[in-house]
Scaffold this motif. Structure first.
Motif, PDB file in Angstrom:
ATOM      1  N   GLY A   1       9.577  31.412 107.551  1.00 39.24           N
ATOM      2  CA  GLY A   1       9.457  29.988 107.862  1.00 39.24           C
ATOM      3  C   GLY A   1      10.419  29.152 107.037  1.00 39.24           C
ATOM      4  O   GLY A   1      11.120  28.281 107.562  1.00 39.24           O
ATOM      5  N   VAL A   2      10.478  29.438 105.747  1.00 36.29           N
ATOM      6  CA  VAL A   2      11.386  28.663 104.882  1.00 36.29           C
ATOM      7  C   VAL A   2      12.840  29.055 105.132  1.00 36.29           C
ATOM      8  O   VAL A   2      13.750  28.219 105.020  1.00 36.29           O
ATOM      9  CB  VAL A   2      10.990  28.827 103.401  1.00 36.29           C
ATOM     10  N   ALA A   3      13.081  30.307 105.532  1.00 33.55           N
ATOM     11  CA  ALA A   3      14.437  30.716 105.897  1.00 33.55           C
ATOM     12  C   ALA A   3      14.896  29.981 107.156  1.00 33.55           C
ATOM     13  O   ALA A   3      16.041  29.498 107.229  1.00 33.55           O
ATOM     14  CB  ALA A   3      14.494  32.227 106.113  1.00 33.55           C
ATOM     15  N   ARG A   4      14.013  29.888 108.149  1.00 32.94           N
ATOM     16  CA  ARG A   4      14.351  29.193 109.391  1.00 32.94           C
ATOM     17  C   ARG A   4      14.623  27.717 109.135  1.00 32.94           C
ATOM     18  O   ARG A   4      15.591  27.146 109.672  1.00 32.94           O
ATOM     19  CB  ARG A   4      13.206  29.375 110.400  1.00 32.94           C
ATOM     20  N   LEU A  38      18.031  27.391 107.612  1.00 32.13           N
ATOM     21  CA  LEU A  38      19.085  27.609 108.614  1.00 32.13           C
ATOM     22  C   LEU A  38      19.246  26.389 109.523  1.00 32.13           C
ATOM     23  O   LEU A  38      20.379  25.958 109.806  1.00 32.13           O
ATOM     24  CB  LEU A  38      18.759  28.838 109.460  1.00 32.13           C
ATOM     25  N   ASP A  39      18.133  25.831 109.993  1.00 36.83           N
ATOM     26  CA  ASP A  39      18.213  24.676 110.877  1.00 36.83           C
ATOM     27  C   ASP A  39      18.923  23.515 110.185  1.00 36.83           C
ATOM     28  O   ASP A  39      19.765  22.827 110.787  1.00 36.83           O
ATOM     29  CB  ASP A  39      16.814  24.242 111.314  1.00 36.83           C
ATOM     30  N   GLU A  40      18.597  23.291 108.919  1.00 36.25           N
ATOM     31  CA  GLU A  40      19.248  22.216 108.168  1.00 36.25           C
ATOM     32  C   GLU A  40      20.736  22.502 107.977  1.00 36.25           C
ATOM     33  O   GLU A  40      21.578  21.583 108.034  1.00 36.25           O
ATOM     34  CB  GLU A  40      18.567  22.053 106.806  1.00 36.25           C
ATOM     35  N   THR A  41      21.071  23.765 107.776  1.00 37.39           N
ATOM     36  CA  THR A  41      22.467  24.108 107.500  1.00 37.39           C
ATOM     37  C   THR A  41      23.307  24.105 108.767  1.00 37.39           C
ATOM     38  O   THR A  41      24.489  23.708 108.732  1.00 37.39           O
ATOM     39  CB  THR A  41      22.533  25.477 106.795  1.00 37.39           C
ATOM     40  N   LEU A  81      26.334  32.343 109.235  1.00 36.03           N
ATOM     41  CA  LEU A  81      25.067  31.762 109.671  1.00 36.03           C
ATOM     42  C   LEU A  81      24.539  32.446 110.924  1.00 36.03           C
ATOM     43  O   LEU A  81      23.328  32.675 111.059  1.00 36.03           O
ATOM     44  CB  LEU A  81      25.237  30.262 109.931  1.00 36.03           C
ATOM     45  N   ALA A  82      25.436  32.801 111.835  1.00 34.21           N
ATOM     46  CA  ALA A  82      25.007  33.483 113.063  1.00 34.21           C
ATOM     47  C   ALA A  82      24.376  34.838 112.752  1.00 34.21           C
ATOM     48  O   ALA A  82      23.371  35.228 113.366  1.00 34.21           O
ATOM     49  CB  ALA A  82      26.199  33.659 114.007  1.00 34.21           C
ATOM     50  N   ALA A  83      24.954  35.569 111.800  1.00 36.92           N
ATOM     51  CA  ALA A  83      24.408  36.875 111.425  1.00 36.92           C
ATOM     52  C   ALA A  83      23.023  36.728 110.804  1.00 36.92           C
ATOM     53  O   ALA A  83      22.087  37.483 111.135  1.00 36.92           O
ATOM     54  CB  ALA A  83      25.351  37.584 110.456  1.00 36.92           C
ATOM     55  N   ASP A  87      20.972  34.175 111.202  1.00 41.12           N
ATOM     56  CA  ASP A  87      20.082  33.671 112.243  1.00 41.12           C
ATOM     57  C   ASP A  87      19.564  34.825 113.102  1.00 41.12           C
ATOM     58  O   ASP A  87      18.374  34.890 113.447  1.00 41.12           O
ATOM     59  CB  ASP A  87      20.825  32.650 113.115  1.00 41.12           C
ATOM     60  N   THR A  88      20.439  35.740 113.433  1.00 42.38           N
ATOM     61  CA  THR A  88      20.058  36.914 114.225  1.00 42.38           C
ATOM     62  C   THR A  88      18.996  37.739 113.505  1.00 42.38           C
ATOM     63  O   THR A  88      17.978  38.151 114.094  1.00 42.38           O
ATOM     64  CB  THR A  88      21.279  37.806 114.498  1.00 42.38           C
ATOM     65  N   GLN A  89      19.220  37.978 112.225  1.00 44.09           N
ATOM     66  CA  GLN A  89      18.284  38.795 111.450  1.00 44.09           C
ATOM     67  C   GLN A  89      16.939  38.095 111.263  1.00 44.09           C
ATOM     68  O   GLN A  89      15.890  38.742 111.303  1.00 44.09           O
ATOM     69  CB  GLN A  89      18.904  39.136 110.099  1.00 44.09           C
ATOM     70  N   VAL A  90      16.962  36.784 111.046  1.00 48.19           N
ATOM     71  CA  VAL A  90      15.710  36.046 110.893  1.00 48.19           C
ATOM     72  C   VAL A  90      14.899  36.101 112.174  1.00 48.19           C
ATOM     73  O   VAL A  90      13.670  36.289 112.150  1.00 48.19           O
ATOM     74  CB  VAL A  90      15.997  34.582 110.469  1.00 48.19           C
ATOM     75  N   GLU A  91      15.555  35.965 113.320  1.00 54.82           N
ATOM     76  CA  GLU A  91      14.835  36.064 114.591  1.00 54.82           C
ATOM     77  C   GLU A  91      14.249  37.466 114.783  1.00 54.82           C
ATOM     78  O   GLU A  91      13.113  37.614 115.234  1.00 54.82           O
ATOM     79  CB  GLU A  91      15.779  35.727 115.754  1.00 54.82           C
TER      80      GLU A  91
END
Length: 385
Positions: free
Chosen positions: A253-256, A259-262, A286-288, A290-294
């Motif tokens: 949750g805090v990672a997401r 990422l959204d802010e960045t 950031l894309a990499a 984001d992929t891993q967080v999802e």
């Protein structure tokens, strides 16, 4: 809002409630709670009034009889606003499940409605100075004396030790050589005579707090025994699969949020006449992540879905405990750097998030312990040891 295969209309509605509460009531106090070193009693009661604490518990105990996926959604959304406050619903789901499944009904009825209402916090006291990862290596003794148990010893590295109304305490009632088969669990009110606490000075998670609990001839009624005598460790520890998946979502949750802010920052901030997002050294990192967080989020949600279906989920829960805390740290670190000198200051929340999330690479089971659990599930305990 991103949709997944697990989302139902009810789950989306719950997410909206949790996100609104997190945004309006939780997020504004994130930095302040670093100083007050408390969840905030009023905030926890508000959370309970909205049904955001252990909704999977039966209605008789103040829950809603909801799916455990609901608790995952709540923890994730609260963590976007404050990683530490998200510890409240995570811990309540763990301790609530333990009492609901293994405590005498009268004991569960005494404590659980207050827990789900946000009137109290309950904690878990397992770790001792002599062993952390070796969880069954306990020295705290619990002896029977008539209609009471008497506890003597120390627990350490206990989260929310000085904020909890009571703790589920693991103590040795059998012989040391019996290991896990000689450990019992008991609910100990923190205001019982002979109980004292200290608080550590940690890098992060100041609102949660971590410390030692000392038991000096503490007398607890035998009715407070949770599970069977000498089998409490084996029975209660099964509930940790649930909390491991929730911890994964807490970290994600805090990672997401970071990422959204960045993503917004690199879209708006320019360098050399172009948005930062136009530079592949920025956007591809950031894309990499984001992929891993999802992917990690789907893993943790799947662990909860398996629990809802009463299917084995030990390996998936262990995966959700070791990977997301590490991934969240790496993600927040990258987001901090993307914000340059401002990210390094306390004007932005990244430095606090980085310190907060680091603790869960240690607490509640290290990565190597979690990987050992996965290996045992895949290759068998006999092969792995």
């Amino acid at each position: 809002m991103r949709r997944t295969i697990f989302d139902t209309e009810d789950l989306i509605a719950l997410r909206d409630v949790a996100r609104r509460f997190a945004t309006e009531r939780v997020a504004p106090g994130y930095r302040a709670r670093e100083t007050t070193k408390s969840f905030g009693a009023d905030l926890v009661r508000e959370m309970g009034a909205l049904g955001l604490i252990a909704p999977e518990l039966p209605e008789a105990y103040g829950g809603a009889g909801a799916s455990v996926l609901c608790s995952g959604v709540i923890v994730e959304e609260i963590a976007r606003a404050d990683f530490n406050v998200a510890y409240v619903p995570m811990l309540a789901s763990l301790t609530g499940q333990v009492l609901a499944k293994h405590a005498p009904p009268a004991l569960a009825q005494e404590w659980l409605p207050r827990l789900t209402a946000g009137e109290i916090v309950l904690s878990i006291a397992l770790t001792e100075p002599r062993g952390g990862s070796d969880a069954a290596n306990l020295g705290l003794r619990m002896e029977r004396d008539g209609d009471h148990f008497v506890l003597n010893g120390e627990k350490t590295s206990i989260s929310a030790a000085d904020q909890a109304a009571a703790c589920v305490v693991f103590a040795r009632t059998g012989r040391p050589e019996d290991r896990a088969r000689g450990i019992s669990a008991v609910l100990v009110p923190m205001d019982a005579p002979g109980v004292s606490t200290t608080r550590f000075t940690d890098m992060g998670e100041h609102a949660v707090g971590r410390g030692s609990i000392f038991f000096d001839d503490v007398r607890v009624p035998v009715e407070n025994l949770i599970g069977e005598e000498n089998r409490g460790f084996v029975q209660v520890m099964q509930g940790f699969d649930f909390s491991r998946a929730l911890i994964g979502l807490q970290c994600l949750g805090v990672a997401r949020q970071s990422l959204d802010e960045t993503w917004a920052h690199v879209r708006e901030r320019t360098a050399f006449g172009k948005p930062l997002a136009a530079f592949q050294g920025v956007s591809h990192q950031l894309a990499a992540l984001d992929t891993q967080v999802e992917a990690a989020r789907l893993l943790a949600m799947n662990a909860l879905w398996l629990k809802d279906q009463d299917l084995p989920h030990t390996a998936e829960a262990a995966m959700s405990k070791w990977w997301p805390p590490l991934l969240a740290f790496e993600t927040i670190h990258c987001c901090l750097l993307m914000h340059g000198h401002a990210g390094y200051s306390d004007a932005l929340p990244f430095e606090q998030r980085l310190r907060d999330v680091l603790g869960l690479q240690i607490g509640d089971g290290t990565a190597n312990i979690m990987k050992t659990i996965v290996a045992r599930e895949r290759a068998g305990r006999t092969a792995v040891g």
